[in-house]
Design an enzyme around this catalytic site. Structure first.
Site, PDB file in Angstrom:
ATOM      1  CG  ASP A  16      69.501  23.521  45.865  1.00 31.39           C
ATOM      2  OD1 ASP A  16      70.159  23.712  46.720  1.00 31.39           O
ATOM      3  OD2 ASP A  16      68.675  22.665  45.578  1.00 31.39           O
ATOM      4  CB  SER A  17      72.307  20.036  45.916  1.00 28.00           C
ATOM      5  OG  SER A  17      70.964  19.931  46.528  1.00 28.00           O
ATOM      6  CB  CYS A  79      72.389  25.723  48.048  1.00 27.79           C
ATOM      7  SG  CYS A  79      73.037  23.961  48.612  1.00 27.79           S
ATOM      8  CD  GLU A 158      66.334  17.065  43.994  1.00 30.94           C
ATOM      9  OE1 GLU A 158      66.482  16.728  42.795  1.00 30.94           O
ATOM     10  OE2 GLU A 158      66.756  18.158  44.400  1.00 30.94           O
ATOM     11  CB  CYS A 190      67.911  22.079  53.843  1.00 33.63           C
ATOM     12  SG  CYS A 190      67.759  21.299  52.352  1.00 33.63           S
ATOM     13  CG  HIS A 192      66.053  20.078  48.452  1.00 36.83           C
ATOM     14  ND1 HIS A 192      67.098  20.767  48.452  1.00 36.83           N
ATOM     15  CD2 HIS A 192      65.598  19.137  47.502  1.00 36.83           C
ATOM     16  CE1 HIS A 192      67.675  20.233  47.298  1.00 36.83           C
ATOM     17  NE2 HIS A 192      66.706  19.319  47.092  1.00 36.83           N
TER      18      HIS A 192
HETATM   19  N1  DGL Z   1      69.154  22.611  49.260  1.00 31.56           N
HETATM   20  C1  DGL Z   1      70.387  22.256  49.960  1.00 31.56           C
HETATM   21  C2  DGL Z   1      70.553  23.163  51.143  1.00 31.56           C
HETATM   22  O1  DGL Z   1      69.932  24.234  51.398  1.00 31.56           O
HETATM   23  C3  DGL Z   1      71.127  20.994  49.844  1.00 31.56           C
HETATM   24  C4  DGL Z   1      70.467  19.671  49.903  1.00 31.56           C
HETATM   25  C5  DGL Z   1      71.258  18.697  49.583  1.00 31.56           C
HETATM   26  O2  DGL Z   1      71.773  18.579  48.361  1.00 31.56           O
HETATM   27  O3  DGL Z   1      71.914  17.882  50.519  1.00 31.56           O
HETATM   28  O4  DGL Z   1      71.172  22.813  52.118  1.00 31.56           O
END
Ligand code: DGL
Length: 283
Positions: A16-17, A79, A158, A190, A192
Site C-alpha cells: 500500500d502507499s 490499496c 498515517e 480506501c 486507510h
Molecule cells: N490506501 C490507499 C487506497 O486504498 C491510498 C491512500 C493514499 O495514499 O492516498 O486508495
C-alpha cells in the site's frame, strides 16, 4: 542486493502507499494465522491518491518486483489507488503470479441499498480511474452515488489520528451532506479508512451500513492460497515482516496502535531513479 530472506518461497506479499494496507493484512492474518507475510508500506510516497495514475503504476511495479525477489508468491495490492492504476498491467507484466486487488465495494452497496443512495469515500485518483468508473457503470446505474475524497484524511490516519478533531472535521464535512441526501450505506474505497470505522459509525449512526472490502479481499487471498501455494510456515518465528520506505519510528508508533503480533520491522530505501528498492540494514 537485498538480504532479507527470512521466509521460504510462497510468502504473501502485500503493499500500500502507507499504513492503509495493514487493515487488509489484519483480515488476512485472521484467516491465515501461519502464512508468512511481507508487507510494504510506501510511506516515502504517501499519499498515492494525489499522484498521477502513471506514477502510481511505476511505483507499484517496482514494489511488486521487490516483493517477488524477497520470495512472495502472491501479491495483494492492498490499496484501491494502486489497484486502479496498476492491477491490470501488473497481471500482464508478471504472468503466472496471482494478484489480488481492491475496488470500491459499490456492487454490494448497490445491491443492498433501500434508499437507492450510496456514499463512497475514496482518493481523487481512484475516482478518476477507469476501474472505478466501470464498476459504477456496470453495477450502480440505478443508484445515486455521492462521492467524497476526504482531503487530508489519509495523512491524519498515517499519523495515527483515528478520532482527533482534524479527523472528525474531515469526516463530518464528508458525511453530513451525504446523510442529508439519505444515503443508507457508505463504501470505504480506501484501505486507510477502516481504521476510523468507529468514528464513521458514530457520525452516521446505526441506520447506515459501513462497507469495508478488506474481509472479502482476505477471503479471495485465502482461496488462491489454498489452490496455488504451500501456506505452511515456520511457526516458531515472527511470520510477519513489515517494511516501510518512510520513517521507521513513525511506522513503529502506528503498529503499536493496532492489533498485529509476531512481526519484525525494517526500513527500505528507494534508489534515486526509483527503479529499485533496498533494505536498510541496521548497524
Ligand atoms: N490506501 C490507499 C487506497 O486504498 C491510498 C491512500 C493514499 O495514499 O492516498 O486508495
Amino acid at each position: 542486493m537485498n538480504k532479507l530472506t527470512f521466509f521460504p518461497k510462497n510468502t504473501i506479499g502485500i503493499f500500500d502507499s502507507g499504513v492503509g494496507g495493514l487493515s487488509v493484512l489484519r483480515e488476512i492474518r485472521n484467516q491465515v494465522p501461519d502464512s508468512p507475510i511481507i508487507y510494504f508500506g510506501d510511506q516515502f510516497h504517501v499519499p498515492y491518491g494525489q499522484r498521477e495514475l502513471d506514477e502510481v503504476y511505476s511505483l507499484s511495479r517496482v514494489i511488486t518486483q521487490f516483493l517477488l525477489n524477497l520470495g512472495a508468491g502472491i501479491i495483494v495490492v492492498a490499496c484501491n489507488t494502486a489497484s486502479a492504476a496498476a492491477l491490470y498491467p501488473l497481471r500482464e507484466e508478471f504472468q503466472g503470479i496471482p494478484f489480488v486487488g481492491m475496488e470500491p465495494a459499490v456492487k454490494p452497496a448497490a445491491e443492498k441499498t433501500h434508499s437507492g443512495k450510496v456514499g463512497v469515500l475514496a482518493t481523487p485518483a481512484t475516482f478518476q480511474s477507469k476501474l472505478y468508473n466501470s464498476v459504477v457503470e456496470r453495477f450502480a446505474k440505478n443508484v445515486k452515488i455521492y462521492q467524497n475524497t476526504c482531503s487530508g484524511l489519509v495523512q491524519e490516519i498515517e499519523k495515527g489520528n483515528f478520532s482527533g478533531i482534524e479527523t472528525r472535521n474531515i469526516l463530518e464535512n464528508a458525511l453530513y451532506p451525504m446523510l442529508e441526501n439519505e444515503i443508507d450505506s457508505i463504501v470505504l474505497g480506501c484501505t486507510h479508512y477502516p481504521f476510523v470505522i468507529p468514528l464513521i459509525k458514530e457520525i452516521v449512526g446505526p441506520d447506515v451500513t459501513v462497507i469495508d472490502p478488506a474481509p472479502a479481499v482476505a477471503k479471495q487471498t485465502m482461496r488462491i492460497l489454498s489452490k496455488d501455494i504451500d501456506s505452511g510456515a515456520n511457526k516458531n518465528k515472527n511470520n510477519t515482516i513489515l517494511l516501510t520506505s518512510g520513517s521507521i519510528k513513525e511506522f513503529k508508533n502506528f503498529i503499536n496502535l493496532i492489533d498485529i503480533n509476531n512481526y519484525e520491522i525494517h526500513q527500505v530505501k528507494w534508489s534515486q531513479d526509483k527503479s529499485e528498492i533496498n533494505i536498510v540494514h541496521e548497524k
